[in-house]
Design a protein around this motif. Structure first.
Motif, short mmCIF file in Angstrom:
data_model
loop_
_atom_site.label_atom_id
_atom_site.label_comp_id
_atom_site.label_asym_id
_atom_site.label_seq_id
_atom_site.Cartn_x
_atom_site.Cartn_y
_atom_site.Cartn_z
N LYS A 88 0.83 -1.13 -0.14
CA LYS A 88 -0.03 0.18 0.15
C LYS A 88 0.77 1.26 0.03
CE LYS A 88 -4.10 2.27 2.29
NZ LYS A 88 -4.91 2.02 3.56
N GLU A 109 -5.12 -6.89 1.60
CA GLU A 109 -5.19 -5.76 2.06
C GLU A 109 -5.90 -5.63 3.66
OE1 GLU A 109 -7.91 -1.55 0.92
OE2 GLU A 109 -8.55 -3.56 0.07
N LYS A 110 -6.77 -6.66 3.80
CA LYS A 110 -7.23 -6.77 5.12
C LYS A 110 -6.21 -7.12 6.13
CE LYS A 110 -11.92 -7.89 3.52
NZ LYS A 110 -13.16 -8.78 3.40
N ASP A 139 -4.30 -4.26 6.89
CA ASP A 139 -5.19 -3.37 7.84
C ASP A 139 -5.02 -4.02 9.22
OD1 ASP A 139 -5.39 -1.66 5.78
OD2 ASP A 139 -7.71 -2.32 5.63
N GLN A 165 -3.36 -2.20 12.60
CA GLN A 165 -3.88 -2.15 13.89
C GLN A 165 -3.45 -2.77 15.17
OE1 GLN A 165 -8.30 -3.73 13.65
NE2 GLN A 165 -9.05 -2.69 14.98
N THR A 208 -2.13 4.27 12.64
CA THR A 208 -3.31 4.69 11.79
C THR A 208 -2.83 5.16 10.36
OG1 THR A 208 -3.68 6.67 12.55
CG2 THR A 208 -4.84 5.05 13.84
N ASP A 209 -3.68 5.17 9.36
CA ASP A 209 -3.58 5.78 8.14
C ASP A 209 -3.37 7.23 8.34
OD1 ASP A 209 -3.84 3.35 6.83
OD2 ASP A 209 -5.78 3.78 5.76
#
Length: 585
Positions: free
Chosen positions: A331, A408-409, A412, A416, A421-422
């Motif tokens: 990402k 992607e999950k 994430d 987490q 965080t983004d």
């Protein structure tokens, strides 16, 4: 003994398939031990990678995400763990971890641990060899962990002596220009110098009669300084050599496809040293892989790049996961920003990048490689089993839609778990710049490398903020080790680099507007709620940016007490302004 080569691709060693480079000692080590095919750095940058290696924590969790940044205060690390087990823990050569005193290594080889001159990088005084000889004479009963960390093959590369550039097989990820071939030859020359030094250290262990009682690990911290390798989370930036020799335990000539990360090195060394597993680490011991009790290790590993503080104008962070079934998901944050590193601008040793730009005008392949380096899409997905070069992004391929969503999950979930965080990633550890000022968020900091010092070194420095809770308070800012401004126990004060303190009388309020002025002549005035509370004349210029950090609400890499504690209240809108507080819009 852990030997850390600096900026070395896995594929650029003879035992990993490179027929051009000359690495007889690395090859011999692999023939006597286990070669890992799927070992990865946690970051493709020196300080973040080494900080992860020595702490067993990914970069966000240990705090060192950008190059030359510190770990978080009181972060546990390898020398602390092994010293508790009775080990002497020595580092020879390059350290590149901050603050160094947080890592209680015994240090030798400081001369060859410096960046320049290049000739010093080979430990000309043989301090490492002599230390090995002396240890087993003077302390034969004490176990030792020795980290040998030369600057090779990091740039500047040694001048080529042994290679014909025109006859080299060019790696697929590099554009084939005459200048690139010349640079590749110098890089290979430097790999050979690293190999010779490895041989000297191995010979010293053998002469000391310790070969059969010593575990030897050979690794690098990340990939080579070529486009789409170092600085990037592509495979060339992250995949590193890992060779382990353990006589009588590891089968000679063994090869492992277990997925491992450099965050596993510290827990593995603790395990080998007889210690219990350390709670809270990201890494896990791969001792059972070495003993061939297990074939696999991780189901996935994580890595990141937050790029360099030098290139704040080009902040292009990435986060990534690599899975045991051979997929690599990336990402990219700020995908519209051009990617720039030392390769483009700073490092002029064997400079080749301009030849890529010129060749890209007429050669489609070079244009593809140049564009691949310079611009990234928001997401990338590669099948490493069929596309080791990562030339085909599968993220938009319908056949891989479910795999892209799955990874992607997974990414994430991992972010987490780490607590990042983004929003944190998008902002990064950087100043927010305005026309004549810059701001630092509370509990953040910025490196001096993030500033153009021709522009941001003021004649008069003005610091403004709104402070709440000055009764408990603490450090408001550390200004590049020139001084530390604090608000504590209802007083506003300054601690100078020499330890001298200047402070106000107690103030009757607990919050208010701070305006602090300091001229290059040393004239100081602090106003709080429009009242002058502190004046002084310092006999020095403290307005200029020096090596170090500018912070808000903390001292970088330290946990101090009293007036310099982490600020126990709220600091709003801390801003550093040059020369005057303009009323112009």
């Amino acid at each position: 003994m852990i030997f850390i080569a600096d900026d070395l691709n896995q594929q650029d060693i003879g035992c990993y398939g490179n027929a051009d480079v000359k690495t007889p000692n690395m090859n011999a080590l692999a023939a006597e031990g286990m070669r890992f095919n799927r070992a990865y750095a946690a970051s493709p940058i020196c300080t973040p990678s080494r900080s992860a290696l020595y702490t067993g924590l990914y970069p966000f969790r240990n705090g060192a995400q950008m190059n030359h940044f510190t770990v978080r205060p009181n972060t546990r690390n390898l020398p602390q763990f092994l010293q508790k087990l009775g080990y002497r823990v020595v580092i020879s050569g390059k350290t590149d971890i901050f603050p160094f005193h947080n890592f209680p290594f015994e240090r030798i080889g400081e001369e060859f641990g410096r960046y320049l001159p290049v000739e010093n990088r080979l430990d000309r005084k043989k301090e490492t060899v002599h230390m090995i000889e002396n240890h087993f004479k003077d302390r034969p009963e004490q176990p030792i962990c020795l980290i040998v960390a030369p600057w090779v093959p990091h740039v500047p590369w040694f001048p080529n002596r042994d290679f014909d550039p025109g006859k080299l097989k060019m790696p697929d990820y590099l554009a084939d220009t005459k200048a690139t071939r010349k640079a590749l030859s110098a890089y290979y020359q430097s790999i050979g110098e690293a190999d010779k030094m490895l041989g000297e250290v191995l010979q010293a262990i053998d002469k000391a009669g310790q070969k059969n009682s010593t575990v030897v690990m050979f690794i690098s911290d990340q990939g080579a300084q070529f486009p789409s390798a170092k600085w990037t989370v592509y495979d060339q930036g992250l995949r590193v050599p890992l060779i382990v020799r353990w006589p009588g335990k590891v089968a000679a000539g063994a090869v492992s496809d277990a997925l491992v990360s450099l965050v596993d090195i510290t827990p593995t060394l603790v395990d080998l040293g007889g210690g219990k597993a350390i709670d809270g680490l990201d890494g896990q011991s791969f001792k059972d892989v070495l003993l061939q009790k297990k074939k696999g290790h991780h189901q996935y590993i994580f890595a990141e790049t937050s790029v360099e503080p030098h290139f704040w104008y080009n902040y292009t962070p990435s986060r990534t996961v690599i899975t045991a079934d051979g997929f690599h998901y990336i990402k990219n944050y700020h995908p519209g920003v051009r990617f720039i590193t030392h390769i483009d601008k700073v490092e002029q040793n064997e400079f080749y990048f301009d030849t890529w730009i010129a060749a890209a005008k007429t050669d489609p392949r070079t244009k593809f490689l140049l564009d691949r380096y310079s611009y990234r899409p928001p997401e990338e997905l590669f099948n490493l089993t069929t596309d080791r070069n990562e030339f085909k992004n599968l993220v938009s391929d319908p056949a891989y839609h479910n795999k892209a969503q799955e990874l992607e999950k997974l990414l994430d979930k991992e972010l987490q778990r780490q607590g990042e965080t983004d929003d944190m990633i998008l902002k990064g550890t950087l100043p927010e710049f305005f026309d004549q000022s810059y701001a630092i968020r509370q509990n953040s900091s910025a490196s001096d490398l993030s500033f153009n010092k021709k522009r941001w070194n003021p004649d008069t420095l003005i610091i403004t903020a709104y402070l709440e809770g000055i009764d408990k308070g603490g450090v408001v800012c550390d200004y590049f080790n020139n001084f530390k401004l604090y608000a504590y126990q209802h007083k506003i004060g300054l601690v100078l680099a020499n330890g001298n303190t200047i402070e106000s009388e107690p103030l009757p309020v607990n919050q208010g507007q701070l305006i602090f002025r300091l001229s290059e002549k040393g004239d100081l005035e602090a106003r709080f709620n429009a009242q002058t509370v502190l004046t002084a004349t310092l006999q020095c210029n403290l307005t200029k940016i020096k090596g170090g950090y500018v912070t808000c609400g903390k001292v970088q890499g330290e946990e101090l007490e009293g007036k310099l504690q982490t600020y126990q209240g709220k600091i709003m809108d801390l801003r550093f302004t040059m020369n005057e507080l303009s009323r112009e819009p």
